[in-house]
Write an enzyme that holds these catalytic residues in place. Sequence first.
Site, mmCIF file in Angstrom:
data_model
loop_
_atom_site.group_PDB
_atom_site.id
_atom_site.type_symbol
_atom_site.label_atom_id
_atom_site.label_comp_id
_atom_site.label_asym_id
_atom_site.label_seq_id
_atom_site.Cartn_x
_atom_site.Cartn_y
_atom_site.Cartn_z
ATOM 1 N N CYS A 410 0.836 -1.194 0.000
ATOM 2 C CA CYS A 410 0.000 0.000 0.000
ATOM 3 C C CYS A 410 0.882 1.260 0.000
ATOM 4 O O CYS A 410 1.470 1.589 -1.030
ATOM 5 C CB CYS A 410 -0.963 -0.033 1.183
ATOM 6 S SG CYS A 410 -2.342 1.126 1.028
ATOM 7 N N HIS A 539 -3.496 -5.250 0.180
ATOM 8 C CA HIS A 539 -2.930 -5.754 1.439
ATOM 9 C C HIS A 539 -2.957 -7.287 1.425
ATOM 10 O O HIS A 539 -3.909 -7.902 1.913
ATOM 11 C CB HIS A 539 -3.737 -5.236 2.631
ATOM 12 C CG HIS A 539 -3.538 -3.785 2.918
ATOM 13 N ND1 HIS A 539 -2.634 -3.323 3.850
ATOM 14 C CD2 HIS A 539 -4.107 -2.681 2.371
ATOM 15 C CE1 HIS A 539 -2.661 -2.001 3.878
ATOM 16 N NE2 HIS A 539 -3.557 -1.584 2.984
ATOM 17 N N GLU A 541 -1.527 -9.361 3.249
ATOM 18 C CA GLU A 541 -1.457 -9.968 4.583
ATOM 19 C C GLU A 541 -2.834 -10.371 5.111
ATOM 20 O O GLU A 541 -2.936 -11.219 5.998
ATOM 21 C CB GLU A 541 -0.785 -9.015 5.580
ATOM 22 C CG GLU A 541 -1.563 -7.766 5.941
ATOM 23 C CD GLU A 541 -1.289 -6.579 5.034
ATOM 24 O OE1 GLU A 541 -1.508 -5.433 5.474
ATOM 25 O OE2 GLU A 541 -0.864 -6.805 3.889
#
Length: 571
Positions: A410, A539, A541
């Site tokens: 990001c 993102h 994750e």
Amino acid sequence: MVKKYVLVSGGVISGIGKGIIASSTGLLLKTMGLKVTSIKIDPYLNIDAGTLSPLDHGEVFVLNDGGEVDLDLGNYERYLDVTLTRSNNITTGKIYRDVIERERKGDYLGKTVQVVPHITDAIQDWVERVATIPVDDSGEEPDVCIIELGGTVGDIESAPFVEAMRQFQFRVGHENFALIHVSLVPTIGSVGEQKTKPTQASIRDLRGLGLTPDLIACRCEKTGLDEGIQAKISMFCHVQPNQVLAVRDCNSVYHVPELLKDQGMVDYLWKRLNIEKTINISAPLKQKGIDMWAKWNQLTSSQERLHDTVTIVLVGKYTNLQDSYASVVKALEHASLNCRKKLIMKWVEASDLEPEARSANPVKYHEAWQDLCSAQGILVPGGFGNRGVEGKIAAAKWAREQKVPYLGICLGLQIAVIEFARNVCGMPEAHSIELDENTTTPVVVFMPEISKTHLGGTMRLGVKATLFQEGTENSKLRKLYGGGDSVLERHRHRYEINPEMIDRFHAKGLQFVGKDETGQRMEIVEMADHPYFVGVQYHPEYLTRPLKPSPPFMGLILAATGDLENHLASL
């Protein structure tokens, strides 16, 4: 359909580990062949976690539907391998908003609207409704719903939820509702004596509010509960000794499910909830659960035997509260475990890398640079605001010039592009409009459809498609994703790379290999002549799993250990 509910509450202090115990309970039940969902109750007045500072409440986790929720929902998704919705996170703000909207419409037919019964009924209705939403690939209703009550029992904020759960146990019936209370057994004084009084007081408060614990999970230090302590808690808290579980500190949170199973949690809940006689578990789901537990055991046992290390430096602005980057840390752990490497993380405060820090705090400045220079891989995660930006740009420059594997997420992608624009493309004033509204070289610009006046829920949120561009077949990240034409990942951002400058970056060797469906949003950037220099606007994750690590993080770990090229060749 019979539905089982397991409520997890906490006492003595907040942050005691309810989320991990709730996730572990769900995992254990899932390994028995049950379909499991989870709900997190947060007693704060915010509608969602989107406007909360990571330093105040930890990471903001984003779901497929764009819901900005508590970080514990990330634990649930990772442990249970499910996909939750924004409705799986209940806040006081959501409940009161719904009740007040109904009152304004006249739904209560002139009655005085009160906490009891209207707020408590709304909470119970919400729980029952959400507990039926399918969350896994079976598409079927869950058998069990794990409900985590945030905060501490006795807090004024959580009182309506405790009362709602007191009523709820009678609504669904005794054999369909169980309560796990997580408490603290501290070790006090030079002799190291464990004290049970905080737990006794917590259970007394809980019983006074009309809830009786079925299991007491006692958080304690590495040795577990001392001899006689379990019996003492059993006697003074009015439970059997086998209902008192010792949840000691472990080397890793992935060991907690084994710890609970070894103490008979599954056997107890199986009998207490009468699962065998009330839920029909199919043979395929039983086998799937057995396989899941075997893989989990393999993961935890292999973790104990890891000797080769990999050192990753995270350069951020919230490093003094590591919960701010909970999912990033989990993604690195999952990737390193699957690469059979022991993860060593170093946390560098981005502002400590800036020239001003050299005179303001020379010790921190030199320590930060020493950590950065010794890193096998560098990660710059997402974030907002000006603080530490120049330090992050310095970290990206070091990674690019020294050929150190780099992953930018990001803001980390935007940082990498700003650095490249300044130092390679001859654009010294390059910046982001978010960070410098008056920049003459806007490399990062505001997204046109996003609100500038409202912060909550107004970003580009949720799961979106990223399309790999023509001629990117040799992209490292595309290969790590399996070589397909597109990927689905979750987003949370307001700003993006200026599409008018893309040709200038391409000409100098910075390739935007992934874009959105319109071709205007830059999603993935890569540098071809670098071991691993990758930035992603989304993102990754948020979708990592212990048994299915995220490809961008796998790439970082593999590149940091020198194994990436061999891995890509094997694909």
